[in-house]
Design a protein around this motif. Structure first.
Motif, short mmCIF file in Angstrom:
data_model
loop_
_atom_site.label_atom_id
_atom_site.label_comp_id
_atom_site.label_asym_id
_atom_site.label_seq_id
_atom_site.Cartn_x
_atom_site.Cartn_y
_atom_site.Cartn_z
N PHE A 151 -16.29 -34.08 -35.37
CA PHE A 151 -15.63 -35.33 -36.02
C PHE A 151 -14.16 -35.32 -35.71
O PHE A 151 -13.49 -34.20 -35.54
N SER A 152 -13.60 -36.49 -35.80
CA SER A 152 -12.18 -36.76 -35.62
C SER A 152 -11.37 -36.20 -36.75
O SER A 152 -11.51 -36.62 -37.88
N VAL A 153 -10.62 -35.09 -36.69
CA VAL A 153 -9.70 -34.55 -37.65
C VAL A 153 -8.26 -34.78 -37.38
O VAL A 153 -7.93 -34.98 -36.32
N PHE A 154 -7.51 -35.12 -38.51
CA PHE A 154 -6.20 -35.76 -38.25
C PHE A 154 -5.19 -34.89 -39.58
O PHE A 154 -5.88 -34.46 -40.50
N PRO A 155 -3.89 -34.61 -39.29
CA PRO A 155 -3.13 -34.01 -40.34
C PRO A 155 -3.34 -35.05 -41.44
O PRO A 155 -3.32 -36.06 -41.49
N GLY A 156 -3.50 -34.19 -42.65
CA GLY A 156 -3.97 -34.74 -43.88
C GLY A 156 -5.17 -34.61 -44.43
O GLY A 156 -5.55 -34.89 -45.67
N ASN A 157 -6.23 -34.26 -43.29
CA ASN A 157 -7.35 -33.86 -43.83
C ASN A 157 -7.83 -32.36 -44.33
O ASN A 157 -8.94 -32.30 -45.03
N SER A 158 -6.58 -31.74 -44.02
CA SER A 158 -6.84 -30.31 -44.85
C SER A 158 -7.11 -30.23 -46.09
O SER A 158 -6.46 -31.09 -47.05
N MET B 167 -13.26 -9.60 -46.68
CA MET B 167 -12.07 -9.54 -45.82
C MET B 167 -12.61 -9.79 -44.59
O MET B 167 -13.63 -8.78 -44.00
N VAL B 168 -12.23 -10.69 -43.69
CA VAL B 168 -12.95 -10.86 -42.48
C VAL B 168 -11.89 -10.84 -41.35
O VAL B 168 -10.88 -11.52 -41.17
N ALA B 169 -12.06 -10.04 -40.38
CA ALA B 169 -11.34 -10.03 -39.22
C ALA B 169 -12.08 -10.95 -38.16
O ALA B 169 -13.03 -10.70 -37.44
N GLU B 170 -11.81 -12.13 -38.04
CA GLU B 170 -11.99 -13.09 -37.02
C GLU B 170 -11.26 -13.43 -35.83
O GLU B 170 -10.08 -13.44 -35.87
N THR B 171 -12.08 -13.56 -34.71
CA THR B 171 -11.39 -14.06 -33.41
C THR B 171 -10.97 -15.63 -33.59
O THR B 171 -11.93 -16.38 -33.59
N PRO B 172 -9.82 -15.80 -33.48
CA PRO B 172 -9.23 -17.15 -33.76
C PRO B 172 -9.74 -18.06 -32.59
O PRO B 172 -9.99 -17.57 -31.52
N VAL B 173 -10.10 -19.30 -32.94
CA VAL B 173 -10.66 -20.21 -32.12
C VAL B 173 -9.27 -20.55 -31.00
O VAL B 173 -8.47 -20.95 -31.66
N GLU B 174 -9.85 -20.70 -29.70
CA GLU B 174 -8.37 -21.11 -28.98
C GLU B 174 -8.21 -22.54 -29.29
O GLU B 174 -8.96 -23.50 -29.32
N GLY B 175 -6.89 -22.81 -29.46
CA GLY B 175 -6.42 -24.11 -29.69
C GLY B 175 -6.50 -24.42 -31.10
O GLY B 175 -6.17 -25.42 -31.44
N ALA B 176 -6.92 -23.67 -32.05
CA ALA B 176 -7.03 -23.96 -33.43
C ALA B 176 -5.64 -24.29 -34.15
O ALA B 176 -4.69 -23.39 -33.88
N LYS B 177 -5.58 -25.40 -34.59
CA LYS B 177 -4.30 -25.66 -35.34
C LYS B 177 -4.57 -26.31 -36.72
O LYS B 177 -5.38 -27.01 -36.74
N ALA B 178 -3.75 -25.75 -37.68
CA ALA B 178 -3.77 -26.27 -38.97
C ALA B 178 -3.79 -27.90 -39.13
O ALA B 178 -2.83 -28.43 -38.43
N ALA B 179 -4.90 -28.49 -39.82
CA ALA B 179 -4.57 -30.01 -39.82
C ALA B 179 -3.57 -29.91 -40.98
O ALA B 179 -3.97 -30.30 -42.20
N SER B 180 -2.43 -29.77 -40.87
CA SER B 180 -1.38 -29.34 -41.90
C SER B 180 -0.86 -30.50 -42.63
O SER B 180 -0.73 -31.62 -42.08
N ALA B 181 -0.45 -30.37 -44.00
CA ALA B 181 0.20 -31.27 -44.96
C ALA B 181 1.66 -31.50 -44.11
O ALA B 181 1.91 -32.97 -44.07
N GLU B 182 2.34 -30.43 -43.61
CA GLU B 182 3.61 -30.69 -43.01
C GLU B 182 3.52 -31.80 -42.03
O GLU B 182 4.34 -32.64 -41.62
N GLU B 183 2.49 -31.82 -41.00
CA GLU B 183 2.49 -32.84 -39.93
C GLU B 183 2.03 -34.16 -40.44
O GLU B 183 1.99 -34.77 -39.58
N ALA B 184 1.67 -34.21 -41.77
CA ALA B 184 1.20 -35.40 -42.17
C ALA B 184 2.31 -36.21 -42.73
O ALA B 184 1.97 -36.99 -43.67
N ALA B 185 3.69 -35.86 -42.52
CA ALA B 185 4.51 -36.62 -42.84
C ALA B 185 4.54 -38.11 -42.61
O ALA B 185 4.36 -38.55 -41.44
N THR B 186 4.87 -38.98 -43.38
CA THR B 186 4.47 -40.32 -43.29
C THR B 186 5.64 -40.88 -43.97
O THR B 186 6.10 -40.53 -45.07
#
Length: 274
Positions: free
Chosen positions: A180-187, A253-272
């Motif tokens: 589904f479509s994810v945007f900063p602010g959805n986190s 404690m999980v040692a996970e292989t990151p998803v390529e291109g994973a990027k936090a849907a971060s609050a900082e990027e949701a600056a409006t």
């Protein structure tokens, strides 16, 4: 009558924001869980992604509470909540290995009543019990780019298909993908299943209604959004809640292989702009 989890979560999901003082604000999503203290006293907990609170530099955030008026209309009335003490120390509890945060808050009575009971969080065996598989539909609530569904401040509901396999156990696969479509602010928003029409408990006890986890990241490749969300299993919400009362409570404690291109849907990027 069984609780309608979709409607209840619409009421329990809130915008979490912090004005930055320059006409912008950082925005994330949170939802309320009812988790009594060990001695049985009622307690309301705000659940969100850890990076949402970490990305807010000030000592106080605002939670977007909503109130219904006598004429049936709604008022949006954000209220402050302390997230750091006078020395800058974090007041929330976070999971030691996953992007999950929990903060005990004092909520208005209507919101405390709307908080979701702890037992609606998926457990270790929930996905297996209900035979949840790739292609099944789940729903997600949030505030993409700080946008609400209306002036009353209710969250926006979206749906998507589970887009990865296998899904369990969470200690091996701590996250899963949702189409589904994810945007900063959805986190920090809840991801949940409520399929009363097409899927039933194999034991015949109840229809499946559960919070599967929370949205923590989006997937990008070469700066292009792939419209895929990364969901952290509810198991880690449960573990974070346990650490509110016992900081030494066991945590996976999980040692996970990151998803390529994973990027936090971060609050900082949701600056409006306000």
């Amino acid at each position: 009558m069984a609780m309608d989890l979709a409607i209840q979560l619409m009421q329990a999901t809130v915008q979490v924001e912090q004005p930055l003082g320059d006409g912008t604000r950082t925005v994330g999503t949170g939802f309320l869980i009812s988790d009594p203290t060990p001695d049985g006293r009622p307690r309301t907990i705000l659940i969100t992604a850890n990076h949402v609170l970490e990305g807010m530099p000030g000592a106080a955030a605002r939670i977007g509470f909503r109130f219904q008026n006598a004429d049936g209309s709604w008022s949006y009335a954000p209220q402050p909540v302390e997230i750091r003490d006078a020395k800058g120390h974090e007041l929330w509890t976070h999971h030691p290995s996953r992007d999950v945060a929990a903060l005990a808050i004092t909520a208005p009575p209507a919101f405390a009543k709307a908080a979701i009971p702890l037992n609606y969080l998926a457990g270790d065996d929930t996905f297996t019990h209900y035979q949840v598989e790739a292609g099944d539909e789940m729903m997600a609530l949030g505030f993409p780019r700080g946008l609400a569904a209306n002036q009353a401040g209710f969250p926006i509901l979206r749906a998507g298909r589970v887009a990865s396999y296998p899904l369990a156990p969470a200690k091996i696969f701590p996250t899963f993908l949702l189409d589904f479509s994810v945007f900063p602010g959805n986190s920090g928003g809840p991801v949940f299943m409520t399929d009363q029409d097409h899927r039933h408990d194999p034991t015949g006890v109840q229809d499946p209604q559960f919070i599967a986890g929370l949205l923590t990241q989006q997937v990008e490749l070469n700066h292009e959004r792939l419209e895929i969300g990364i969901v952290t299993h509810a198991k880690f919400i449960r573990e974070t809640l346990a650490r509110l009362d016992d900081p030494q409570a066991p945590a996976t404690m999980v040692a996970e292989t990151p998803v390529e291109g994973a990027k936090a849907a971060s609050a900082e990027e949701a600056a409006t702009a306000d």
